[in-house]
Design a protein around this motif. Sequence first.
Motif, mmCIF file in Angstrom:
data_model
loop_
_atom_site.group_PDB
_atom_site.id
_atom_site.type_symbol
_atom_site.label_atom_id
_atom_site.label_comp_id
_atom_site.label_asym_id
_atom_site.label_seq_id
_atom_site.Cartn_x
_atom_site.Cartn_y
_atom_site.Cartn_z
ATOM 1 N N ASP A 261 -25.108 50.017 155.838
ATOM 2 C CA ASP A 261 -25.894 48.783 155.884
ATOM 3 C C ASP A 261 -25.008 47.593 155.521
ATOM 4 N N LYS A 262 -25.171 46.494 156.247
ATOM 5 C CA LYS A 262 -24.408 45.276 155.991
ATOM 6 C C LYS A 262 -25.379 44.123 155.731
ATOM 7 N N PRO A 263 -25.118 43.293 154.724
ATOM 8 C CA PRO A 263 -25.969 42.122 154.514
ATOM 9 C C PRO A 263 -25.952 41.218 155.742
ATOM 10 N N LYS A 264 -27.103 40.667 156.055
ATOM 11 C CA LYS A 264 -27.222 39.805 157.242
ATOM 12 C C LYS A 264 -26.788 38.373 156.956
ATOM 13 N N ILE A 265 -26.739 38.009 155.671
ATOM 14 C CA ILE A 265 -26.287 36.684 155.253
ATOM 15 C C ILE A 265 -25.194 36.863 154.202
ATOM 16 N N GLU A 266 -24.082 36.185 154.381
ATOM 17 C CA GLU A 266 -23.002 36.192 153.387
ATOM 18 C C GLU A 266 -22.558 34.750 153.153
ATOM 19 N N ASN A 267 -22.749 34.249 151.931
ATOM 20 C CA ASN A 267 -22.358 32.871 151.617
ATOM 21 C C ASN A 267 -22.949 31.882 152.636
ATOM 22 N N HIS A 268 -24.209 32.108 153.004
ATOM 23 C CA HIS A 268 -24.978 31.272 153.941
ATOM 24 C C HIS A 268 -24.534 31.405 155.397
ATOM 25 N N VAL A 269 -23.617 32.321 155.690
ATOM 26 C CA VAL A 269 -23.214 32.613 157.068
ATOM 27 C C VAL A 269 -24.183 33.626 157.655
ATOM 28 N N LEU A 270 -24.754 33.341 158.830
ATOM 29 C CA LEU A 270 -25.644 34.280 159.510
ATOM 30 C C LEU A 270 -24.795 35.256 160.323
ATOM 31 N N MET A 271 -24.928 36.545 160.022
ATOM 32 C CA MET A 271 -24.142 37.559 160.710
ATOM 33 C C MET A 271 -24.879 38.040 161.966
ATOM 34 N N ILE A 272 -24.141 38.124 163.068
ATOM 35 C CA ILE A 272 -24.730 38.596 164.323
ATOM 36 C C ILE A 272 -23.847 39.686 164.918
ATOM 37 N N GLY A 273 -24.415 40.457 165.854
ATOM 38 C CA GLY A 273 -23.663 41.535 166.480
ATOM 39 C C GLY A 273 -23.269 42.604 165.479
ATOM 40 N N ASP A 274 -22.085 43.191 165.674
ATOM 41 C CA ASP A 274 -21.620 44.270 164.802
ATOM 42 C C ASP A 274 -21.372 43.802 163.373
#
Length: 372
Positions: A261-274
């Motif tokens: 599992d990976k956090p979907k938000i890191e330091n307010h960055v929205l993570m998309i894709g892989d």
Amino acid sequence: MILRNEVSIIGGGLAGLTAAIDLLNRNYDVVVFEKNEYPKHKVCGEFISNEVLPYLKKIGLDVESLHPKNINKTQLSTHSGKIIKGKLPLGGFGISRYILDNYLYKKVLELGGKVVKDSVTSIDFLDDIFSISTQSNEIFQSKIVLGAFGKRSNLDIELNRKFIKQKSPWLGVKAHYSGNFPNDLVGLHNFEGGYCGVSKVENDVINICYLVQYESFKKYKNIVDFQENVIFKNKNLEEIFKESNLLFENPLTISQISFEDKPKIENHVLMIGDSAGLIHPLCGNGMAMAIHSAKIASELVDDFLQNKISRASMESNYISIWNKTFKKRLQFGKFLSKLLLNSYLSKITMNLLIAFPFLLPIIIKKTHGKPL
């Protein structure tokens, strides 16, 4: 000098370029950071579920112009070579990342987007603004940053992401071949320690991509030895490989593929894709998920930039929608992987599917979504 724009997207792969096109269509100022040149081959199954076609057309993409292979059948086999065949409920298409990513890249430029050929070294967030530093010592400032840097990156270390600290047992291997293989079929074949996907892409090229546990692979000197001693024990795979000719100088590989599992938000960055999460390739839906995640993020970014929602709401909504859309698929993908990698359980499963073939489309639907 500090360069300013509204949206920065770090990573110019499938998710990053799709999000850029969506946001450019909404008239935002978008910069994509990508260290590699186009076109470029990637370790990928290169099959996309038709669920994303309505969305791709909506944002002005004509995938048919790339001459993909239309795929509506599937074939599964166990270590022993036992086969079961079925139809794909929605169908899909085969297209290489070499062709598709380059097409998306050109579309970004056509729409007025900027692609910076450089590596991002750090992302800082202060006073509601991101500052992005690159290897060539340029600094960009943006209101929004989307993280689309793939399965693993130095930025994962920079952001102190938990999954990057853990060793992963998976190795991916991919190459293109010439040979005879049905245009409308995607095959998934088990072997000891992994599974292999086979399907056609444009220009009658066969894409063969397999995922293997490193413990199984490292017993052999090289890829050729591993294939001959392990993969070829599945007679279906042996036949496909021996009747095909390698088109690459050498197969491409990628190690340390993590399905954690990976956090979907890191330091307010929205993570998309892989960068947000990876489904087991045996589910054949990673590319569609990348595109879908770009759609979800783009819609929420649009609301935020129009001051319809706060940053906190945008982030919480993204996590909620992402989990609602993908979490069960990922969990089911992990379950399927454990099932098929166990020779005893996979044999029972295959016998069950042979006895009750209507179960196969139900299983496939569990890893796929509805048309967007």
